[in-house]
Design an enzyme around this catalytic site. Structure first.
Site, PDB file in Angstrom:
ATOM      1  CE  LYS A 170      -3.954   1.859   2.662  1.00  0.00           C
ATOM      2  NZ  LYS A 170      -4.829   1.633   3.829  1.00  0.00           N
TER       3      LYS A 170
ATOM      4  CB  SER B  71      -8.251   3.418   2.740  1.00  0.00           C
ATOM      5  OG  SER B  71      -7.361   2.842   3.670  1.00  0.00           O
TER       6      SER B  71
ATOM      7  CB  SER C  73      -8.293   0.573   5.648  1.00  0.00           C
ATOM      8  OG  SER C  73      -9.034   1.740   5.479  1.00  0.00           O
TER       9      SER C  73
HETATM   10  N1  GLN Z   1     -13.273   4.167   6.539  1.00  0.00           N
HETATM   11  C1  GLN Z   1     -12.470   4.408   7.683  1.00  0.00           C
HETATM   12  C2  GLN Z   1     -11.933   5.809   7.656  1.00  0.00           C
HETATM   13  O1  GLN Z   1     -12.084   6.453   6.684  1.00  0.00           O
HETATM   14  C3  GLN Z   1     -11.376   3.391   7.792  1.00  0.00           C
HETATM   15  C4  GLN Z   1     -10.126   3.764   7.122  1.00  0.00           C
HETATM   16  C5  GLN Z   1      -8.957   2.909   7.511  1.00  0.00           C
HETATM   17  O2  GLN Z   1      -9.094   1.873   8.141  1.00  0.00           O
HETATM   18  N2  GLN Z   1      -7.778   3.406   7.162  1.00  0.00           N
HETATM   19  O3  GLN Z   1     -11.353   6.275   8.580  1.00  0.00           O
END
Ligand code: GLN
Length: 481
Positions: A77, A152, A176
């Site tokens: 990532k 994400s 994410s």
């Molecule tokens: N959707 C969550 C957020 O926007 C999770 C994102 C994540 O786990 N990085 O914070």
């Protein structure tokens, strides 16, 4: 060459001479060329992948000591640093940032002879759950290109699902790793807080996030965890895991284990497809010899609000460093006074990140902290004691990873609150620090559904056993792409 294979099968094949590391790497790069124009899982590729493969082949043929990875291809990532490579966090503000050091996780992988294919797409700074907030365009779901891949770590999940690598590393602050794993039908593990070093992960919300493996199989997840888990002198929050071997006894099964079905995550808000799959999963767990009972965790309805309050506060502080002086893009500096220079620079943040910065400035501020930030911390500790109590009676807590299946691009992007509510089933593991895994469970109407299993702290070994047992009950189709 069959690219739809597991890491463990790949290693067997390399060892037996079925193909060389270079041949498999070349086929993987060709696959990326063929499909990534559509999928857009990658933000950048590793130019030296073939060279890296050749070096590993040479080690193998000359009988030199070889690392456990045998050159399997893995993507990373793009919020995890690798020396000398671009690390953009899918943000304009870091568009040209070259990492000056390598993260512990990537170091550990490289020490075991893997081939890094490239860096994968994400929602800007890992904020979001569809990859639509990437400044460089969204990733598409390999199961249906009109649908979001989750986020994400959407690029990571899609790269594995589309056979553009055998595994990936994502990061999970509120789901994410697990959310895109569920949407793309791959295995995604969020480990216990502290099990994996965050050194070299660009911080979003330090107090709850973890890096996690994304793989095609549960055994591969255990294999990767063996390589990357454990204490790190560069991250004081890491825990000594006594070098547990997560692969050992993974087939032991879940006979007589007690499973709690989390009421708050399974009663309301599920699509009918996800609700049916959940009922089927419960039957599967029972047929594997486990007992399933409902468990109620009354604080759960408050978790999404608490999660966004805490994470925005940490994000607001973490993102303050992007002033375009130390990192950043080119901006003509002549003619600006200091404050307007900084303000102008920071307009490069996208809408979601901007929203979080504004929220993160407000909720912990004087006069409001008690009402918002401190209250959120109370929710976190109340939830943790409820979950700890539940683990006195249960070995695992289950729920679907996401309340709905993947949806179309653009469908929810203008409605941030609806989007945030899709984190409902995943944030509990982050707020409590517990490990949780998403296991591919069904493909309905051509779109995946994942089941989430949460375990007690540092019980990854047992968690992976339960995930392996559930996986053995599935027989899923191959990705149509
Ligand atoms: N959707 C969550 C957020 O926007 C999770 C994102 C994540 O786990 N990085 O914070």
């Amino acid at each position: 060459m069959n690219l739809n294979t597991s890491i463990l099968k790949y290693i067997e094949d390399v060892k037996s001479g079925t193909f060389t590391v270079e041949e498999f790497t070349a086929a993987t790069l060709q696959r990326i060329k063929d499909v990534d124009g559509d999928v857009h899982a990658y933000l950048s590729l590793n130019d030296s992948a073939i060279n890296d493969a050749k070096i590993i082949d040479k080690k193998i043929s000359s009988g030199e000591k070889i690392g456990r990875g045998y050159g399997f291809p893995i993507s990373i990532k793009d919020n995890i640093c690798i020396t000398g490579t671009k690390t953009t966090c899918a943000s304009k503000i870091l568009e040209n940032f070259i990492a000056p050091y390598t993260s512990t996780v990537v170091n550990r992988l490289q020490n075991e002879d893997v081939v890094i294919t490239g860096k994968t797409n994400l929602d800007e700074f890992a904020m979001g759950l569809t990859t639509e907030f990437s400044a460089f365009g969204p990733t598409k779901n390999p199961w249906n290109l009109k649908y979001v891949p989750g986020g994400s770590s959407g690029g990571s999940a899609a790269s594995v699902a589309a056979n553009e690598c055998l595994a990936s590393l994502g990061s999970d602050t509120g789901g994410s790793v697990r959310n895109p794993a569920s949407f793309c039908s791959v295995v995604g593990l969020k480990p216990t807080y502290g099990l994996i070093s965050r050194y070299g992960l660009i911080s979003y919300a330090n107090s709850i996030e973890q890096i996690g493996p994304m793989t095609k199989t549960v055994k591969d997840s255990a294999f990767l965890l063996n390589i990357i888990a454990g204490q790190d002198a560069n991250d004081d929050t890491t825990i000594n895991n006594n070098n547990v071997n997560y692969l050992e006894n993974i087939e032991d099964g879940i006979e007589d284990k007690r499973i709690g079905i989390i009421k708050e995550m399974t009663i309301d808000g599920l699509s009918s497809e996800v609700a049916t799959a959940t009922k089927d999963a419960i039957k599967d767990f029972e047929s594997l010899g486990a007992s399933c009972d409902e468990v109620t965790l009354p604080t759960i309805p408050y978790t999404v609000a608490a999660y966004y309050t805490i994470t925005s506060t940490e994000a607001g502080s973490n993102l303050a460093r992007y002033d375009n002086i130390r990192y950043g893009y080119e901006l003509e500096s002549e003619g600006y006074e200091y404050n307007s220079y900084i303000s102008k620079s920071r307009t490069k943040f996208g809408p979601e990140v901007t929203r979080r910065i504004i929220l993160g400035g407000f909720v912990p501020s004087a006069g409001y902290a008690g009402k918002y930030f401190l209250k959120a911390l109370k929710v976190k500790s109340k939830l943790t004691s409820e979950v700890n109590k539940a683990f006195e009676n249960f070995d695992y807590l289950i729920a679907p990873t996401t309340p709905v299946q993947p949806f179309r691009f653009g469908e929810k992007i203008d409605d941030p609150v609806t989007l945030m509510l899709l984190d409902y089933n995943t944030v509990t593991a982050n707020l409590t620090g517990k490990p949780a895994i998403s296991v591919p469970y069904r493909v309905v109407n051509g779109l995946p559904i994942g089941m989430q299993i949460m375990g007690n702290s540092l019980e990854e070994k047992s968690l992976l056993q339960s995930a392996y047992a559930l996986e053995s009950k599935t027989n899923l189709p191959a990705v149509p792409l």
